[in-house]
Write an enzyme that holds these catalytic residues in place. Structure first.
Site: not given
Ligand code: 13P
Length: 254
Positions: A213, A97, A95, A234-235, A167, A173, A10, A12
Site C-alpha cells: 500500500s 501472491e 512474492h 503495486g497499485g 511485504e 493491496g 510491480n 502484477k
Molecule cells: P500494493 O502496493 O498494491 O499494496 O502491492 C504491493 C505489492 O504486492 C508489490 O509487490
C-alpha cells in the site's frame, strides 16, 4: 558504500503490450533520462517491448516470477534464461501472491534464486508475514524462516545483487500500510539476520525494500527510515504519473 534508493513498480497481472507502451511513453515525456532509481516488473508478455524502451531511459526491467526449471517439458512455464533473453535485468522471487495462490514454498524460492543467478538476473526475494502470523507474534519467526530457507546454501559472493523486499501480506493491496515503527523494526531485524548469516558488510550493502500500500502520499515517511532502501509498489505503479510522483518524492526526501 551507500545503498542507492530504488522504487520498483510491480504491475502484477495488468497491462497489455499497447497499454505498456503508452505507460512508457508517458514516463519518457515526464522523466526523460532521469529515471535513475526506478524499475518495473512487468508481465512476461511485455518484457521484450518494455525493456527496449526502458534501456533508452536506463531503467531496469524485471520479471515477476521465473520457473524453477531451466528448460524442458514444463508447459506454461517461463525460464530465467528466457526472461534474460527478453531483456529482463532482475526478477521477483517468492512474492506473497505466488506463495498464497500458487503454493510456492521457501524451498522453491531457493531453487529459483539459483536459476536467476545462473542466468544473470538479480533476484529480489520477497518475504512477509500474514495477519494471523502478526497477531500471534510470529512475524519474526516467519521472516527468519523465509530468509533462512530461501537463501540456504548460498555464499555472500554469489548473492551480490540480491535485494530483499519486506511485504507484510496484510498490507498488500489493502490500503493498510504498515506503521513506520513496524517497518523500521522489521527491516532492522532482516538486516541483522543477513549480518548473522553472511557478514556485516553484506548486510550493510544489501538493499531492503518495503512493499504494501505504498502511495505518493505515504512514501516520504517510509523512505526516510534508516533501514528502508526503497519500495516495491503495486497499485500505485499502474498509473505512469503516480510512479513519477513517487520517484520525485523520493528524490526530494533522500
Ligand atoms: P500494493 O502496493 O498494491 O499494496 O502491492 C504491493 C505489492 O504486492 C508489490 O509487490
Amino acid at each position: 558504500m551507500a545503498r542507492e534508493t530504488l522504487i520498483i513498480g510491480n504491475w502484477k497481472m495488468n497491462k497489455t503490450i499497447s497499454e505498456a507502451i503508452d505507460f512508457m511513453d508517458t514516463i519518457r515525456q515526464e522523466m526523460g533520462k532521469t529515471t535513475r532509481g526506478v524499475a518495473l516488473c512487468v508481465p512476461f508478455t511485455a518484457i521484450s517491448t518494455v525493456s527496449v524502451m526502458a534501456k533508452e531511459m536506463n531503467m531496469p526491467i524485471g520479471a515477476q516470477n521465473i520457473s524453477e526449471h531451466d528448460h524442458g517439458a514444463y508447459t506454461g512455464e517461463v525460464s530465467a534464461e528466457m526472461c534474460r533473453d527478453a531483456g529482463a535485468d532482475f526478477t521477483l522471487i517468492g512474492h506473497s501472491e505466488r506463495r498464497k495462490y500458487f503454493g510456492e514454498t521457501s524451498e522453491l524460492t531457493c531453487v529459483k534464486i539459483g536459476r536467476a543467478i545462473n542466468h544473470n538476473l538479480a533476484p529480489i526475494l520477497c518475504v512477509g508475514e500474514s495477519l494471523e502470523d502478526r497477531e500471534n507474534n510470529q512475524s519474526e519467526r516467519v521472516i527468519a524462516e523465509q530468509l533462512e530457507e530461501g537463501l540456504k546454501g548460498f555464499e555472500a559472493g554469489e548473492l551480490g545483487r540480491l535485494i530483499i523486499a519486506y511485504e507484510p501480506v496484510w498490507a498488500i493491496g489493502t490500503g493498510k500500510v504498515a506503521s513506520v515503527e513496524v517497518i523500521e523494526e522489521m527491516h532492522h531485524f532482516i538486516r541483522d539476520l543477513l549480518s548473522a548469516r553472511f557478514s556485516a558488510e553484506f548486510a550493510k550493502a544489501t538493499r531492503i525494500l518495503y512493499g504494501g500500500s505504498v502511495k505518493p502520499s505515504n512514501i516520504a515517511s517510509i523512505i526516510a527510515l534508516e533501514d528502508v532502501d526503497g519500495a516495491l509498489v503495486g497499485g500505485a505503479s499502474l498509473e505512469a504519473k503516480s510512479l513519477v510522483q513517487l520517484t520525485l518524492t523520493v528524490g526530494t526526501t533522500r
